[in-house]
Design a protein around this motif. Structure first.
Motif, PDB file in Angstrom:
ATOM      1  N   GLU A 130       0.695   0.866  -3.191  1.00  0.00           N
ATOM      2  CA  GLU A 130       0.460  -0.244  -3.999  1.00  0.00           C
ATOM      3  C   GLU A 130       0.585  -0.048  -5.837  1.00  0.00           C
ATOM      4  O   GLU A 130       0.103  -0.609  -6.217  1.00  0.00           O
ATOM      5  N   LYS A 178       4.330  -3.617  -9.058  1.00  0.00           N
ATOM      6  CA  LYS A 178       5.477  -4.403  -7.944  1.00  0.00           C
ATOM      7  C   LYS A 178       5.242  -5.848  -8.857  1.00  0.00           C
ATOM      8  O   LYS A 178       5.811  -6.993  -8.502  1.00  0.00           O
ATOM      9  N   ASN A 179       3.917  -6.128  -9.887  1.00  0.00           N
ATOM     10  CA  ASN A 179       3.776  -6.878 -10.065  1.00  0.00           C
ATOM     11  C   ASN A 179       4.968  -7.385 -11.247  1.00  0.00           C
ATOM     12  O   ASN A 179       4.265  -6.552 -12.504  1.00  0.00           O
ATOM     13  N   TYR A 227      -7.536  -5.342 -10.471  1.00  0.00           N
ATOM     14  CA  TYR A 227      -6.714  -7.118  -9.677  1.00  0.00           C
ATOM     15  C   TYR A 227      -7.948  -7.966 -10.671  1.00  0.00           C
ATOM     16  O   TYR A 227      -7.034  -8.993 -11.214  1.00  0.00           O
ATOM     17  N   CYS A 283      -3.488 -11.561  -2.605  1.00  0.00           N
ATOM     18  CA  CYS A 283      -2.944 -10.159  -3.676  1.00  0.00           C
ATOM     19  C   CYS A 283      -2.228  -9.330  -2.158  1.00  0.00           C
ATOM     20  O   CYS A 283      -1.303  -8.574  -2.538  1.00  0.00           O
ATOM     21  N   TYR A 284      -2.750  -9.528  -0.991  1.00  0.00           N
ATOM     22  CA  TYR A 284      -1.856  -8.415  -0.258  1.00  0.00           C
ATOM     23  C   TYR A 284      -1.280  -9.121   1.165  1.00  0.00           C
ATOM     24  O   TYR A 284      -0.584  -8.963   1.594  1.00  0.00           O
ATOM     25  N   ARG A 285      -0.595 -10.977   0.454  1.00  0.00           N
ATOM     26  CA  ARG A 285       0.593 -11.352   1.196  1.00  0.00           C
ATOM     27  C   ARG A 285       1.205 -10.929   2.304  1.00  0.00           C
ATOM     28  O   ARG A 285       1.835 -10.029   0.660  1.00  0.00           O
ATOM     29  N   ASP A 286       1.985 -10.669   2.611  1.00  0.00           N
ATOM     30  CA  ASP A 286       3.419 -10.079   2.997  1.00  0.00           C
ATOM     31  C   ASP A 286       3.254  -8.807   1.683  1.00  0.00           C
ATOM     32  O   ASP A 286       4.377  -7.941   1.687  1.00  0.00           O
ATOM     33  N   ASP A 287       2.740  -7.903   1.737  1.00  0.00           N
ATOM     34  CA  ASP A 287       2.644  -6.787   0.989  1.00  0.00           C
ATOM     35  C   ASP A 287       3.159  -5.197   2.298  1.00  0.00           C
ATOM     36  O   ASP A 287       2.845  -4.692   3.093  1.00  0.00           O
ATOM     37  N   ASP A 317       3.907  -2.163   1.273  1.00  0.00           N
ATOM     38  CA  ASP A 317       3.106  -1.436   1.459  1.00  0.00           C
ATOM     39  C   ASP A 317       2.056  -0.938   2.344  1.00  0.00           C
ATOM     40  O   ASP A 317       2.081   0.275   3.101  1.00  0.00           O
ATOM     41  N   GLU A 369       1.621  -2.543   5.469  1.00  0.00           N
ATOM     42  CA  GLU A 369       2.370  -2.663   6.584  1.00  0.00           C
ATOM     43  C   GLU A 369       3.205  -1.591   7.012  1.00  0.00           C
ATOM     44  O   GLU A 369       2.423  -1.375   8.690  1.00  0.00           O
ATOM     45  N   SER A 418      -3.815  -4.971   7.195  1.00  0.00           N
ATOM     46  CA  SER A 418      -2.949  -6.890   7.293  1.00  0.00           C
ATOM     47  C   SER A 418      -4.519  -7.370   7.066  1.00  0.00           C
ATOM     48  O   SER A 418      -5.136  -6.843   7.384  1.00  0.00           O
TER      49      SER A 418
END
Length: 478
Positions: free
Chosen positions: A18, A22-23, A98, A311-315, A317, A319, A324
């Motif tokens: 995380e 990534k941002n 966050y 924040c965690y869509r299609d994450d 890490d 997965e 989810s």
């Protein structure tokens, strides 16, 4: 005792779980992220005559932390925020980061997140065992200290007989002491600074335990921290000294009695009255031995569209760890209240309280009825609390909970509200036109800036949200 701190290098195939990088804005803001392992020993405590005493000494551990800091120390603000990473979802959740990252990076603060519970190690090792396999909180002596318990720890299913949650207290105190050492390895070259402890939800309960039992237990030349920032806390999840005591958070007194450093405590509508917070929150005070402010955010709920779903869509890490998130309700408009704007201002007020002695504003709490349901006004929204322009002049009802889509979603639904936009007809009746409405919220935004409810740099984002609400209820077509 921390014996060694080792930086864990990043490569194409081994990188921080995380990662903030990534941002894209993280690096664009001139920030870098480093991950470190802490190698040390910690005591396991139990109760003796109402005080914490060592039951087992020098249990070895390997823990982790992440450091996010400006690449160039020259612009560093002099503020270091240590977040007790939240473990409730069985992985390290950096919710305080966050919610405040835009403010912290704009302000040039340093952030440190430390793993707080061994239940998250499974996810870390599933993500990359080669990187995280060395982490350990192993401890197998679970002889009971109190009454017989049905499960270990402060939260059902989150503790194991092979590890010990209570190792964290020494980890935290030793890290705080380490950060007090000038020019230490972590922050070498950044100069002098103030250090703050922060936590979200369950981690707010951790903060209560730290303050009640450890922070003032011995004479120290310097306090562990200069200020405290509790966000969306759940004091009924306050852990005991060690996990063998079980879930004692609701049985032991949780109310803070002594805080000699400024403490800002911010709740949403989800937990302002629940989880023990209604009876056990402190009273606003500027006394030297109890420096405390408590706030409730009208319109906000514990989880939101931004802080959980987006924040965690299609994450990728998560997965890898089989984790989810979905909206737990049946409604089609999950709560999207921009509560990060409040946390920006609240953190700013804590800094000024610590560094300049400027005590923050006092706001009315959100009151509740005997069933702990928040009072509402004619608009359908909560009475009192920290009110941003979209609550002062609402175009929707911000419900504090949602209707669970399935029985197993009942707990999640209690944390996640929804938005019910007004009809076009009601919006026109209240405000006449989009132009008039926007004039009202623009004027209120300036009042918010004046009294400290909103930072000047956040005004435009606040107004953009109001413009979106105008479109959603059809007032722009009137």
């Amino acid at each position: 005792m921390i014996n060694k701190i080792r930086e864990i290098p990043v490569s194409e195939h081994s990188y921080t779980f995380e990662a903030a990088t990534k941002n894209p804005q993280f690096r664009e803001n001139g920030y870098e992220e480093k991950e470190y392992f802490l190698y040390g020993t910690a005591n396991v405590y139990h109760w003796e005559d109402g005080k914490a005493a060592i039951k087992y000494a020098d249990v070895p551990y390997v823990n982790r932390m992440v450091v996010r800091r400006p690449v160039d120390p020259a612009g560093f603000s002099g503020n270091v925020v240590v977040e007790i990473l939240n473990s409730t979802s069985n992985f390290d959740v950096d919710r305080v980061w966050y919610l405040t990252q835009d403010y912290m990076m704009g302000h040039r603060d340093i952030y440190i997140g430390i793993t707080s519970k061994p239940n998250v190690l499974k996810a870390l090792k599933q993500f990359n065992n080669e990187r995280y396999g060395e982490l350990t909180w192993d401890f197998t002596d679970q002889s009971p200290d109190g009454a017989e318990v049905k499960f270990l720890g402060n939260l059902a299913g989150a503790s194991s007989a092979d590890t010990e949650d209570g190792l964290f207290w020494d980890m935290l105190m030793d890290l705080a002491d380490y950060l007090r050492v000038p020019d230490n390895e972590l922050l070498q070259g950044y100069g002098k600074y103030y250090q703050y402890l922060a936590g979200w939800s369950q981690s707010g309960g951790y903060m209560n335990r730290f303050l009640k039992t450890f922070a003032y237990s011995k004479e120290k030349e310097n306090s562990y921290f200069d200020g405290y920032f509790s966000c969306g806390s759940a004091v009924s999840l306050m852990p005991d000294l060690n996990q063998s005591y079980g879930p004692t958070g609701e049985a032991l007194t949780e109310k803070l009695e002594k805080i000699t450093e400024p403490f800002v405590d911010v709740h949403t509508e989800s937990e302002n009255q629940l989880w023990g917070n209604y009876a056990l929150r402190g009273r606003n005070s500027d006394k030297p031995d109890f420096q405390y402010r408590v706030y409730d955010i009208a319109g906000a709920t514990h989880d939101s569209q931004g802080s959980l779903l987006d924040c965690y869509r299609d994450d990728a890490d998560l997965e890898k760890c089989g984790i989810s998130f979905q909206y737990p309700g049946v409604e089609n408009h999950p709560n999207d209240f921009p509560y990060h704007l409040v946390f920006h201002s609240a953190l700013d007020s804590l800094y000024r309280w610590v560094r300049e002695g400027v005590a923050p504003m006092v706001l009315p709490r959100i009151e509740a009825d005997p069933d702990l349901k928040n009072w509402t006004d004619a608009t359908g929204n909560a009475v009192g609390g920290w009110r941003l322009p979209m609550i002062v002049y609402p175009l929707a009802v911000y419900h504090p909970v949602c209707e669970p889509s399935a029985p197993e979603n009942a707990f999640g639904a209690s944390l996640f509200g929804y938005v019910e936009p007004y009809s076009k007809e009601k919006a026109v009746e209240l405000y006449g036109s989009a132009e008039h409405y926007m004039k009202l919220v623009e004027e209120e935004a300036q009042r918010c800036v004046k009294d400290g409810r909103l930072l000047p740099q956040d005004v435009q984002e606040c107004l953009d949200y109001c413009k979106k609400a105008v479109a959603e209820c059809g007032l722009d077509k009137a």
